[in-house]
Every structure is written in C-alpha cells, then in structure tokens.
Write an enzyme that holds these catalytic residues in place. Structure first.
Site, mmCIF file in Angstrom:
data_model
loop_
_atom_site.group_PDB
_atom_site.id
_atom_site.type_symbol
_atom_site.label_atom_id
_atom_site.label_comp_id
_atom_site.label_asym_id
_atom_site.label_seq_id
_atom_site.Cartn_x
_atom_site.Cartn_y
_atom_site.Cartn_z
ATOM 1 N N LYS A 37 -6.579 -25.209 6.514
ATOM 2 C CA LYS A 37 -7.193 -23.905 6.807
ATOM 3 C C LYS A 37 -6.194 -22.989 7.509
ATOM 4 O O LYS A 37 -5.830 -23.219 8.657
ATOM 5 C CB LYS A 37 -8.411 -24.059 7.732
ATOM 6 C CG LYS A 37 -9.196 -22.750 7.799
ATOM 7 C CD LYS A 37 -10.044 -22.606 9.034
ATOM 8 C CE LYS A 37 -9.399 -21.813 10.134
ATOM 9 N NZ LYS A 37 -9.077 -20.425 9.811
ATOM 10 N N GLU A 57 -0.932 -28.732 19.071
ATOM 11 C CA GLU A 57 0.220 -27.902 19.463
ATOM 12 C C GLU A 57 -0.356 -26.592 19.979
ATOM 13 O O GLU A 57 -0.868 -25.792 19.198
ATOM 14 C CB GLU A 57 1.127 -27.638 18.248
ATOM 15 C CG GLU A 57 1.730 -28.883 17.621
ATOM 16 C CD GLU A 57 2.814 -29.510 18.487
ATOM 17 O OE1 GLU A 57 3.300 -28.836 19.415
ATOM 18 O OE2 GLU A 57 3.169 -30.669 18.238
HETATM 19 P P1 NDP Z 1 -6.477 -19.800 17.730
HETATM 20 O O1 NDP Z 1 -6.622 -20.968 18.606
HETATM 21 O O2 NDP Z 1 -7.395 -18.666 17.880
HETATM 22 O O3 NDP Z 1 -6.572 -20.228 16.195
HETATM 23 C C1 NDP Z 1 -5.787 -21.246 15.648
HETATM 24 C C2 NDP Z 1 -6.482 -21.766 14.395
HETATM 25 O O4 NDP Z 1 -7.693 -22.412 14.773
HETATM 26 C C3 NDP Z 1 -6.876 -20.672 13.430
HETATM 27 O O5 NDP Z 1 -6.783 -21.129 12.101
HETATM 28 C C4 NDP Z 1 -8.323 -20.439 13.809
HETATM 29 O O6 NDP Z 1 -9.046 -19.844 12.780
HETATM 30 C C5 NDP Z 1 -8.782 -21.851 14.061
HETATM 31 N N1 NDP Z 1 -9.994 -22.008 14.859
HETATM 32 C C6 NDP Z 1 -10.583 -21.118 15.691
HETATM 33 N N2 NDP Z 1 -11.687 -21.675 16.241
HETATM 34 C C7 NDP Z 1 -11.775 -22.938 15.767
HETATM 35 C C8 NDP Z 1 -12.674 -24.021 15.972
HETATM 36 N N3 NDP Z 1 -13.716 -23.930 16.786
HETATM 37 N N4 NDP Z 1 -12.464 -25.179 15.323
HETATM 38 C C9 NDP Z 1 -11.391 -25.320 14.507
HETATM 39 N N5 NDP Z 1 -10.506 -24.324 14.265
HETATM 40 C C10 NDP Z 1 -10.693 -23.156 14.890
HETATM 41 O O7 NDP Z 1 -4.957 -19.349 17.883
HETATM 42 P P2 NDP Z 1 -4.285 -18.072 17.287
HETATM 43 O O8 NDP Z 1 -4.454 -18.080 15.809
HETATM 44 O O9 NDP Z 1 -4.718 -16.897 18.076
HETATM 45 O O10 NDP Z 1 -2.739 -18.392 17.555
HETATM 46 C C11 NDP Z 1 -2.097 -18.095 18.745
HETATM 47 C C12 NDP Z 1 -2.016 -19.322 19.628
HETATM 48 O O11 NDP Z 1 -1.360 -20.379 18.948
HETATM 49 C C13 NDP Z 1 -1.193 -19.068 20.874
HETATM 50 O O12 NDP Z 1 -1.854 -19.609 21.983
HETATM 51 C C14 NDP Z 1 0.095 -19.816 20.600
HETATM 52 O O13 NDP Z 1 0.773 -20.220 21.755
HETATM 53 C C15 NDP Z 1 -0.390 -20.973 19.807
HETATM 54 N N6 NDP Z 1 0.696 -21.549 19.033
HETATM 55 C C16 NDP Z 1 1.196 -22.787 19.391
HETATM 56 C C17 NDP Z 1 2.274 -23.326 18.725
HETATM 57 C C18 NDP Z 1 2.819 -24.679 19.080
HETATM 58 O O14 NDP Z 1 3.532 -25.250 18.247
HETATM 59 N N7 NDP Z 1 2.526 -25.240 20.240
HETATM 60 C C19 NDP Z 1 2.939 -22.594 17.632
HETATM 61 C C20 NDP Z 1 2.331 -21.324 17.354
HETATM 62 C C21 NDP Z 1 1.259 -20.824 18.033
HETATM 63 P P3 NDP Z 1 -9.227 -18.248 12.758
HETATM 64 O O15 NDP Z 1 -7.874 -17.630 12.907
HETATM 65 O O16 NDP Z 1 -9.790 -18.064 11.420
HETATM 66 O O17 NDP Z 1 -10.133 -17.934 13.897
#
Ligand code: NDP
Length: 459
Positions: free
Chosen positions: A168, A243
């Site tokens: 996803k 992550e």
């Molecule tokens: P989110 O946590 O909002 O979303 C990440 C993914 O999870 C998206 O596909 C999102 O879908 C999905 N998601 C949201 N809610 C749920 C749920 N309840 N159950 C399962 N999946 C869910 O993060 P962002 O997309 O805003 O990304 C930014 C964040 O990612 C930052 O905090 C950044 O630091 C972190 N990040 C970490 C990395 C690492 O390697 N440690 C690398 C890159 C980013 P949808 O977008 O459709 O809501």
C-alpha cells in the site's frame, strides 16, 4: 488525468468510490485513487500465488528482480516524471535520488540473493544447517516522501525470499507504485505475487495490518501511526518492522573542514524540502567556528533549490512550527515565508536562539525548517544530540574526532564527513521512538524469511 487502479491477482481493478490526488506544486488534480476498504481479494490472490512463487529457486527469483530492474531502468525518465508530478520535488531529485535508487533496490537484492551463503554450524557430533523459508503473504506500507524508493526497498527483499505481497503506497503519492504494477504485469510477473491496494491509511492500511492471513508487516511512516500498527499487529504475533520518524542532528566540531561540512550539512538540512527521515533538522555548531560556519551556510542556502512540501495540510503543520519557534524565542535567520504562488511552497527556514530542549528543536517537523544550536565541548554536543525521543540518524563533521563522537550518538546510523552515503548491505533503522528492527542486506533477508535450523546427528 491518471486513473490509479488496484492490482489484484494480475488484474487492474477500479472501484466506484474514488478520491483525488493533487499536485503539491499547484494543487491541480492529477489522478483519481480507488478508496479501498478491504483487502480480502488481494489476500486470496497472494495466497493463491504463494506456492508457485516460493517453490522457485532463489536464482529464478533473482532473475525476476533483475527483469523488474531492467524494465524500470528503461522507463527511468517516466518514473522520475511521475514522482516529480506526485511529490512536487525537482526533476533532478526525482531522477537521481528516487528513480535511480528504485532501480538499484531491485538490482541490489538480485545480486545479494545470488551471493547468499548457507549458514552452517558444526558441533563435535552434529551439523546444523539454517534454511530460510518464506513467511507467506506480507504487508508493505510506505509513506509519501520517497514513494517508490521506500516501497521498492521492501518489495525487492520480500520477493527475493519467496513471499507474496500486499503493498500500500501513501494515498498522497500512489503514481509510481501504480506504474511499477504496470511494469510487473508487462514483464509477466506471475499473477498475485505483487498486489497493490490504494486508499486511506486508517482504512486500507489498517485492514492490511489487521488481516489474519498477512503474516508480517513492514511499515515506514510516522511514529504515531507506527504505534497504532504495533498495537494492532503485536497481539497477532506478526513479524513487524517499523521505520519511523527522526529528529537528527548534524554536529560540526571545531576541527571540521568547512569546505565539505557546509554543503554537506546544507544538503542534509534541505534535500527533498527536509522531508527525508534522515534529514539533519538540528544543526549543532561548535562556538569557535559558529560565525564562520553560519556565514557560509546562509550564503550557500541562497542557491539551494527546493520543491514545495507535500500538501497544504502538511504546509500548515510546518508553518505552525515556525510560529511556535517565534513563541519559544527563536530568531528567523533565513526564510520563514510562504512564496506568493499556488502550491504548498515554503521558503527554506533557518532558526537560531532556541533551547535544544524546546519543542521546535525536539519534535519532528519534516519540512524545510532547521534549528541551529551552539556548543562548547564534544560532551555537550553529544548530550544535545541525544536529548530527543528519536534516534534514527545523524552526522558528525570533523577531521579527527568523527568516529569517536559518532559512537556516542544514540541512533541507528551516523555518517562522518558525509550524509546519505548508502551501502545497501548495511543495517538501516532507528532506536528509541524511531523504530524497531533493521532493513538492508542480511537484515532484510532475515526479516522477510523464517530461519529454520536443521540439526543432523552424525552416525
Ligand atoms: P504516516 O504514518 O502518516 O503514513 C505512512 C503510511 O501508513 C501511509 O501509507 C499511510 O497511508 C499509512 N497509514 C496511515 N494510517 C494507518 C493505519 N492506521 N494503519 C496502517 N497504515 C496506515 O506517515 P507519512 O506518510 O506522513 O510519512 C512521514 C513520516 O514517515 C515521517 O514521520 C517520517 O519520519 C517517516 N519516515 C520514516 C522513514 C524511516 O526509514 N525511518 C523513512 C521515511 C519517512 P496514507 O498516506 O494513505 O494515510
């Protein structure tokens, strides 16, 4: 207008209920996305494909990874174009960071798989063989900042180890995952091996994490979402890789070579508009070189081109932190404004004068905003670097004491005199609230397989 569809069992499937994908550059509508709420069909397709896929020899699966890499590489300009369109990032970043790495992820794991050694442990009277079995159907959930780069970093090792996939992408950036699906069907990847579902995270993402037939979840995203994922998956004893967020420090010691430190720290501050989990959003500078460093840093910032942030909602979050910084007593040294044009643009912003324990300096902003802090001793820099709840990455800039200081930083990865220099064999991941587990090389192979020991007694 692109119509994103789900890929289920080798077929592209659209749904009646859709929502819009907008460009962060000007807020125009660029695509429609199916609002998926259940993943049963995708799980059935992935289960049906599992036996044949996992029965292939690892060499054959490596060949498939190479085929995907080759086809992606043939289409690399299109991958970059779609990524730039969906995220607003400059085309050179989309090409050189996102698209090239997406190709490399498949190519790297193909080669890594061919060189995997059997693990064998001899005893005086017996031999242990460790074999790696697939886990089964795995769920891969990725964020919007490096869409295909991060999703392919999960897809490649999951396929290598014989699993079938429900992936996803973020609802904000589905275009390149959709394109990858087209490539995989074009080259004839067996139906159901890679299934891609689209929709809102709390709906379709949650459905993936909850599904009892999905045996492992690899999640990259925010720490607060990671908590929900962990709380849902843990009671089901799913394998879990998280992550999560970061608030990384770039530490410039008094013996740093500013010729490399200034451009390096600037890139760590603002590449991808600061929307990389590894970005150095806190810059810690030794007092004796502070003025020299800052003069050069602010001068070079004038030529640093960034794109917009990902959405209006995210821009409002970033702007709220700029307002908070002012309330907390910060001084804006550069940026802080919103350019007068459509799209989610914010100037790259540099703030000084804040305590290293202030909210602005300890909470993840994930945008083009950096706080600057002065220190007098290595110990003070280490204490400042370690004072947040996060522990993902960091960088140390020093001619002589880099590794010594780097070892004391509480994070999963620290660079010395460089940043984002990646060898895909090494462990990648965070400590504290930045995550659980590691990805990369053997760590990915370990996560996406079950290690089984066979102990054979000698005659
Ligand atoms: P989110 O946590 O909002 O979303 C990440 C993914 O999870 C998206 O596909 C999102 O879908 C999905 N998601 C949201 N809610 C749920 C749920 N309840 N159950 C399962 N999946 C869910 O993060 P962002 O997309 O805003 O990304 C930014 C964040 O990612 C930052 O905090 C950044 O630091 C972190 N990040 C970490 C990395 C690492 O390697 N440690 C690398 C890159 C980013 P949808 O977008 O459709 O809501």
């Amino acid at each position: 207008m692109i119509h994103v569809e789900n890929l289920i069992g080798g077929k592209f499937v659209s749904l009646d209920e859709k929502f819009e994908d907008t460009s962060p550059s000007d807020f125009s509508v660029i695509a429609t996305i199916p609002r998926t709420k259940q993943v049963n069909d995708a799980v059935l397709a992935a289960k049906a494909a599992l036996h044949d896929w996992s029965s292939l020899g690892i060499e054959q699966r490596c060949d498939w990874l190479d085929k995907i890499a080759n086809e992606l590489e043939n289409e690399i300009q299109e991958v970059a174009r779609l990524e730039a369109l969906d995220t607003g990032k400059p085309m050179d970043v989309a090409l050189n960071v996102d698209a090239k790495r997406s190709v490399n992820n498949f190519r790297f794991f193909a080669e890594f798989g061919r060189n995997l050694q059997e693990q064998k442990f001899e005893m005086s009277d017996a031999t242990n063989y460790v074999i790696r079995k697939p886990i089964g159907v795995v769920g891969l959930i990725s964020p919007w900042n490096l869409p295909l780069y991060l999703l392919s970093w999960k897809i490649a090792p999951a396929l290598l180890m014989g699993n079938t996939i429900i992936a996803k992408p973020s609802e904000i950036t589905p275009l390149t995952a959709h394109f990858l699906g087209r490539i995989c069907t074009k080259i004839g990847l067996p139906d159901g091996v890679l299934n891609i579902v689209n929709g809102y995270g709390p709906e379709v993402g949650q459905a993936i994490v909850e599904h009892p037939e999905i045996k492992a979840i690899s999640f990259t995203g925010g720490t607060s979402t990671g908590k929900i994922v962990a709380a849902t998956a843990a009671p089901m004893f799913k394998k879990l890789s998280l992550e999560l967020g970061g608030k990384n420090a770039s530490i410039i010691l008094d013996d740093a070579d500013l010729e490399i430190a200034v451009p390096g720290v600037l890139r760590a501050s603002f590449l991808n508009s600061g929307q990389i989990c590894l970005c150095g959003s806190r810059v810690l500078v030794h007092a004796s070189i502070y003025d020299d460093f800052m003069n050069r840093y602010l001068a070079e910032l004038k030529d640093f081109k960034i794109g917009p942030v990902i959405s209006e909602e995210h821009r409002q979050k970033v702007l709220s932190y700029i307002r908070l910084a002012i309330e907390e007593g910060g001084e804006i040294l550069a940026g802080g404004n919103v350019p007068e044009k459509p799209g989610a643009w914010i100037e790259p912003t540099v703030i000084s004068g804040l305590s290293h324990t202030s909210r602005t300096a300890t909470e993840e902003i994930f945008g083009p905003v950096v706080t600057i802090h002065k220190f007098d001793t290595d110990e003070e820099a280490i204490e400042m670097a370690n004072c947040t709840q996060y522990g993902l990455a960091g960088s140390v800039w020093s001619k002589n004491r880099g590794p010594h200081v780097a070892e004391k930083i509480e994070s999963g990865m620290v660079w010395v005199n460089t940043w984002l220099h990646r060898d895909l064999r090494v462990p990648f991941g965070g400590v504290k609230d930045s995550g659980v587990g590691r990805e990369g090389g053997l760590w990915s192979v370990g996560f996406f397989s079950e290690a089984v020991n066979i102990c054979v007694m000698e005659d």
